[in-house]
Design a protein around this motif. Structure first.
Motif, PDB file in Angstrom:
ATOM      1  N   GLN A   1       4.236   3.288   5.897  1.00  0.00           N
ATOM      2  CA  GLN A   1       3.752   3.403   7.270  1.00  0.00           C
ATOM      3  C   GLN A   1       2.364   4.027   7.330  1.00  0.00           C
ATOM      4  N   ASN A   2       2.133   5.073   6.556  1.00  0.00           N
ATOM      5  CA  ASN A   2       0.810   5.697   6.519  1.00  0.00           C
ATOM      6  C   ASN A   2      -0.235   4.757   5.944  1.00  0.00           C
ATOM      7  N   PHE A   3       0.143   4.018   4.917  1.00  0.00           N
ATOM      8  CA  PHE A   3      -0.752   3.034   4.312  1.00  0.00           C
ATOM      9  C   PHE A   3      -1.204   2.010   5.351  1.00  0.00           C
ATOM     10  N   VAL A   4      -0.250   1.495   6.114  1.00  0.00           N
ATOM     11  CA  VAL A   4      -0.532   0.455   7.106  1.00  0.00           C
ATOM     12  C   VAL A   4      -1.278   1.010   8.314  1.00  0.00           C
ATOM     13  N   LYS A   5      -0.864   2.157   8.814  1.00  0.00           N
ATOM     14  CA  LYS A   5      -1.435   2.697  10.055  1.00  0.00           C
ATOM     15  C   LYS A   5      -2.723   3.482   9.864  1.00  0.00           C
ATOM     16  N   LYS A   6      -2.876   4.116   8.694  1.00  0.00           N
ATOM     17  CA  LYS A   6      -4.027   5.002   8.515  1.00  0.00           C
ATOM     18  C   LYS A   6      -5.080   4.463   7.549  1.00  0.00           C
ATOM     19  N   LEU A   7      -4.647   3.952   6.402  1.00  0.00           N
ATOM     20  CA  LEU A   7      -5.633   3.517   5.407  1.00  0.00           C
ATOM     21  C   LEU A   7      -6.194   2.125   5.699  1.00  0.00           C
ATOM     22  N   LEU A   8      -5.337   1.155   5.892  1.00  0.00           N
ATOM     23  CA  LEU A   8      -5.820  -0.220   6.057  1.00  0.00           C
ATOM     24  C   LEU A   8      -6.799  -0.385   7.226  1.00  0.00           C
ATOM     25  N   PRO A   9      -6.577   0.231   8.380  1.00  0.00           N
ATOM     26  CA  PRO A   9      -7.577   0.101   9.451  1.00  0.00           C
ATOM     27  C   PRO A   9      -8.953   0.659   9.077  1.00  0.00           C
ATOM     28  N   LEU A  10      -8.970   1.681   8.231  1.00  0.00           N
ATOM     29  CA  LEU A  10     -10.245   2.275   7.824  1.00  0.00           C
ATOM     30  C   LEU A  10     -11.058   1.359   6.911  1.00  0.00           C
ATOM     31  N   ILE A  11     -10.382   0.534   6.153  1.00  0.00           N
ATOM     32  CA  ILE A  11     -11.080  -0.295   5.160  1.00  0.00           C
ATOM     33  C   ILE A  11     -11.080  -1.772   5.530  1.00  0.00           C
ATOM     34  N   LYS A  12     -10.573  -2.088   6.698  1.00  0.00           N
ATOM     35  CA  LYS A  12     -10.360  -3.478   7.117  1.00  0.00           C
ATOM     36  C   LYS A  12     -11.594  -4.361   6.929  1.00  0.00           C
ATOM     37  N   ASP A  13     -12.757  -3.867   7.253  1.00  0.00           N
ATOM     38  CA  ASP A  13     -13.975  -4.680   7.190  1.00  0.00           C
ATOM     39  C   ASP A  13     -14.733  -4.553   5.874  1.00  0.00           C
ATOM     40  N   ASP A  14     -14.249  -3.714   4.957  1.00  0.00           N
ATOM     41  CA  ASP A  14     -15.004  -3.414   3.750  1.00  0.00           C
ATOM     42  C   ASP A  14     -14.413  -3.949   2.457  1.00  0.00           C
ATOM     43  N   VAL A  15     -13.194  -4.455   2.487  1.00  0.00           N
ATOM     44  CA  VAL A  15     -12.510  -4.852   1.256  1.00  0.00           C
ATOM     45  C   VAL A  15     -12.395  -6.369   1.167  1.00  0.00           C
ATOM     46  N   SER A  16     -12.852  -6.923   0.045  1.00  0.00           N
ATOM     47  CA  SER A  16     -12.708  -8.359  -0.178  1.00  0.00           C
ATOM     48  C   SER A  16     -11.718  -8.660  -1.296  1.00  0.00           C
ATOM     49  N   LEU A  17     -11.399  -7.652  -2.117  1.00  0.00           N
ATOM     50  CA  LEU A  17     -10.476  -7.833  -3.229  1.00  0.00           C
ATOM     51  C   LEU A  17      -9.682  -6.547  -3.425  1.00  0.00           C
ATOM     52  N   PHE A  18      -8.378  -6.698  -3.673  1.00  0.00           N
ATOM     53  CA  PHE A  18      -7.571  -5.522  -3.992  1.00  0.00           C
ATOM     54  C   PHE A  18      -6.664  -5.835  -5.172  1.00  0.00           C
ATOM     55  N   TYR A  19      -6.295  -4.794  -5.888  1.00  0.00           N
ATOM     56  CA  TYR A  19      -5.342  -4.886  -6.991  1.00  0.00           C
ATOM     57  C   TYR A  19      -4.167  -3.981  -6.660  1.00  0.00           C
ATOM     58  N   GLU A  20      -2.946  -4.497  -6.833  1.00  0.00           N
ATOM     59  CA  GLU A  20      -1.778  -3.634  -6.732  1.00  0.00           C
ATOM     60  C   GLU A  20      -1.162  -3.550  -8.116  1.00  0.00           C
ATOM     61  N   VAL A  21      -1.100  -2.345  -8.641  1.00  0.00           N
ATOM     62  CA  VAL A  21      -0.594  -2.113  -9.987  1.00  0.00           C
ATOM     63  C   VAL A  21       0.860  -1.660  -9.883  1.00  0.00           C
ATOM     64  N   GLY A  22       1.759  -2.444 -10.460  1.00  0.00           N
ATOM     65  CA  GLY A  22       3.189  -2.188 -10.332  1.00  0.00           C
ATOM     66  C   GLY A  22       3.689  -2.680  -8.988  1.00  0.00           C
ATOM     67  N   VAL A  23       3.680  -3.987  -8.772  1.00  0.00           N
ATOM     68  CA  VAL A  23       3.952  -4.542  -7.444  1.00  0.00           C
ATOM     69  C   VAL A  23       5.357  -4.290  -6.926  1.00  0.00           C
ATOM     70  N   GLY A  24       6.346  -4.164  -7.813  1.00  0.00           N
ATOM     71  CA  GLY A  24       7.714  -3.960  -7.322  1.00  0.00           C
ATOM     72  C   GLY A  24       8.128  -5.113  -6.433  1.00  0.00           C
ATOM     73  N   CYS A  25       8.381  -4.826  -5.157  1.00  0.00           N
ATOM     74  CA  CYS A  25       8.779  -5.883  -4.214  1.00  0.00           C
ATOM     75  C   CYS A  25       7.587  -6.493  -3.491  1.00  0.00           C
TER      76      CYS A  25
END
Length: 94
Positions: free
Chosen positions: A22-46
């Motif tokens: 919830q914090n990731f979605v509500k707090k972090l993603l809005p801050l970087i929404k316009d600045d990120v073109s590529l992301f890596y998720e290490v240990g994707v799990g589900c």
């Protein structure tokens, strides 16, 4: 939780619990929404973090890493179901 790099790339390193998501979605993603073109998720799990990132950052592409083929396939299928598969790839790092 995440590290922003100068080339519009973000690395996601998070634990899996509902409050962190919830914090990731509500707090972090809005801050970087316009600045990120590529992301890596290490240990994707589900793949929930990749899914949410692809959903909220419509111009971003992602690469998910895991040692589990099952996790990678599950995550990719989730991306397909939600229409994000063209912007997402998986890699086994075993």
């Amino acid at each position: 939780m995440a590290e922003m790099l100068s080339n519009n790339t973000i690395y996601i390193f998070v634990g899996m619990d509902i409050l962190t998501l919830q914090n990731f979605v509500k707090k972090l993603l809005p801050l970087i929404k316009d600045d990120v073109s590529l992301f890596y998720e290490v240990g994707v799990g589900c793949g929930m973090y990749s899914q949410k990132t692809l959903e909220i950052l419509p111009n971003a592409r992602g690469i998910g890493f895991d040692i589990s083929d099952y996790s990678l396939e599950f995550t990719y299928r989730v991306a397909e179901v939600h229409g994000y598969a063209t912007r997402y790839e998986i890699r086994n790092l075993d």
